[in-house]
Write a protein that holds these residues in place. Structure first.
Motif, PDB file in Angstrom:
ATOM      1  N   SER A  86       0.719  -1.378   0.116  1.00  0.00           N
ATOM      2  CA  SER A  86       0.035   0.199  -0.134  1.00  0.00           C
ATOM      3  C   SER A  86       0.900   1.279   0.103  1.00  0.00           C
ATOM      4  O   SER A  86       1.925   1.372   0.499  1.00  0.00           O
ATOM      5  N   ARG A  88      -0.908   4.605   0.593  1.00  0.00           N
ATOM      6  CA  ARG A  88      -1.905   5.633   1.142  1.00  0.00           C
ATOM      7  C   ARG A  88      -1.262   6.296   2.382  1.00  0.00           C
ATOM      8  O   ARG A  88      -1.352   5.398   3.452  1.00  0.00           O
ATOM      9  N   THR A  90      -1.598   8.790   5.472  1.00  0.00           N
ATOM     10  CA  THR A  90      -3.090   9.139   6.216  1.00  0.00           C
ATOM     11  C   THR A  90      -2.523  10.056   7.485  1.00  0.00           C
ATOM     12  O   THR A  90      -2.934   9.866   8.512  1.00  0.00           O
ATOM     13  N   GLY A  91      -1.285  11.176   6.948  1.00  0.00           N
ATOM     14  CA  GLY A  91      -1.045  12.045   8.169  1.00  0.00           C
ATOM     15  C   GLY A  91       0.570  11.826   8.514  1.00  0.00           C
ATOM     16  O   GLY A  91       1.108  11.250   7.684  1.00  0.00           O
ATOM     17  N   ASN A 181       2.595   8.732   8.290  1.00  0.00           N
ATOM     18  CA  ASN A 181       1.972   7.403   8.555  1.00  0.00           C
ATOM     19  C   ASN A 181       1.481   6.947   7.524  1.00  0.00           C
ATOM     20  O   ASN A 181       0.710   7.309   6.527  1.00  0.00           O
ATOM     21  N   GLU A 185      -4.019  -1.870   6.324  1.00  0.00           N
ATOM     22  CA  GLU A 185      -5.282  -2.008   6.748  1.00  0.00           C
ATOM     23  C   GLU A 185      -5.575  -3.382   6.876  1.00  0.00           C
ATOM     24  O   GLU A 185      -6.306  -3.907   7.844  1.00  0.00           O
ATOM     25  N   ASN A 217       1.839   0.265  11.026  1.00  0.00           N
ATOM     26  CA  ASN A 217       2.238   1.348  10.377  1.00  0.00           C
ATOM     27  C   ASN A 217       3.846   1.151   9.851  1.00  0.00           C
ATOM     28  O   ASN A 217       4.804   0.704  10.793  1.00  0.00           O
TER      29      ASN A 217
END
Length: 319
Positions: A86, A88, A90-91, A181, A185, A217
């Protein structure tokens, strides 16, 4: 093929190392350190330089010839697809002052020839800093590269296979004020061999400081990775059986080096015919020893290799 490097040495002298096998190219008839040294060019300098070039070609020769034989006897399987984890973001959060990244592993044990191949590693950086990417197999450092990041995604070309089925791919986060981060998932998994049914490649976040911990993470690390069949492992597992063939492969390449040498001395002029005779003899002995070794190595059917009907033999791989 790493297992052959240093397995047979150039010869015993104060300037050479003891070989792993106890065998040396000077064990061959008509080969001495003196006549090896006599063909060294301006780049090779000494017999050690000549041997390094000869060793590379001899390893290539025996590897190619054994693989060619195996292809005539077996269906050699390999993975053909690369899987990406992945990407993606996310912060972000404050720097962890540790080595953080991704742990990739497999529980698939239907073949001892399986190895992870890492094509690329991607690092998402929030600032321009100099950091180091490292790859560990258990506690062994297998690869490292220090570079200066750009803001955003950084691509690190690896293209290496590793003799481990559990790798930690991490980077030094201590040089950054903040790190991203990148949360996994769910298990990243894929079937890479046509007979498998379960999830074969898995990953999770990893953090290495005084101890190693796992989570979800990866802090900005993603990878392109595949699980591949490495058929060279068969040769390395049976290197003792191939040692005589390899010795004569070294002899072949040494005589070719001698015949092509631009040095002018006794060994390249007066003794040229002797080199041609030795090349013929070494080639004949190489073929004989190689045939014996090929017919002595027994390999069992598994996820990476399958005996063809034409071979008529079901082999067992000694490990």
């Amino acid at each position: 093929m790493k297992c052959f490097e240093g397995y047979i040495g150039v010869g015993l002298s104060c300037q050479s190392e003891i070989s792993e096998s106890g065998k040396y190219i000077t064990d061959l008839p008509g080969v001495t350190l003196q006549n090896i040294d006599a063909i060294a060019d301006k780049d090779q300098l000494t017999f050690s330089g000549v041997f390094k070039d000869v060793e590379k070609r001899a390893i290539s020769r025996i590897s190619k010839d054994v693989l060619s034989f195996m292809k005539s006897q077996y269906n050699l399987k390999k993975s053909v697809k690369t899987y990406s984890s992945s990407d993606r973001i996310t912060g972000n959060e404050s720097s962890l002052n540790s080595y953080d990244g991704i742990n990739i592993y497999t529980d698939f044990d239907d073949s001892e020839l399986l190895r992870f191949h890492v094509s690329k590693v991607y690092l998402y950086a929030l600032s321009v800093e100099e950091t180091t990417v490292k790859i560990f197999g258990q506690d062994d450092l297998l690869y490292e590269k220090t570079f200066t990041t750009v803001t955003g995604w950084n691509e690190i070309y690896i293209n290496k296979a590793f003799d481990y089925c559990n790798l930690n791919i991490v980077y030094d986060t201590s040089v950054f004020d903040e790190v991203p981060n990148l949360v996994i998932e769910s298990d990243f998994c894929a079937c890479v061999i046509d007979i498998c049914n379960d999830c074969e490649i898995k990953h999770r976040g990893v953090s290495i400081s005084e101890s190693t911990s796992y989570g979800s993470n990866t802090h900005g690390i993603k990878v392109d990775v595949s699980l591949r069949c490495t058929h060279d492992a068969i040769i390395c597992a049976n290197i003792d059986m191939y040692s005589d063939a390899y010795l004569y492969a070294l002899g072949i390449e040494l005589m070719r080096e001698r015949l092509a040498s631009d040095r002018v001395n006794r060994y390249t002029t007066v003794d040229k015919k002797r080199a041609e005779e030795l090349l013929t003899m070494f080639t004949s002995d190489y073929i004989s020893f190689l045939d014996t070794a090929n017919n002595s190595v027994h390999i069992k059917n598994d996820a990476c290799i399958e005996c063809l009907e034409t071979s008529g033999t079901n082999y067992i791989l000694p490990w």
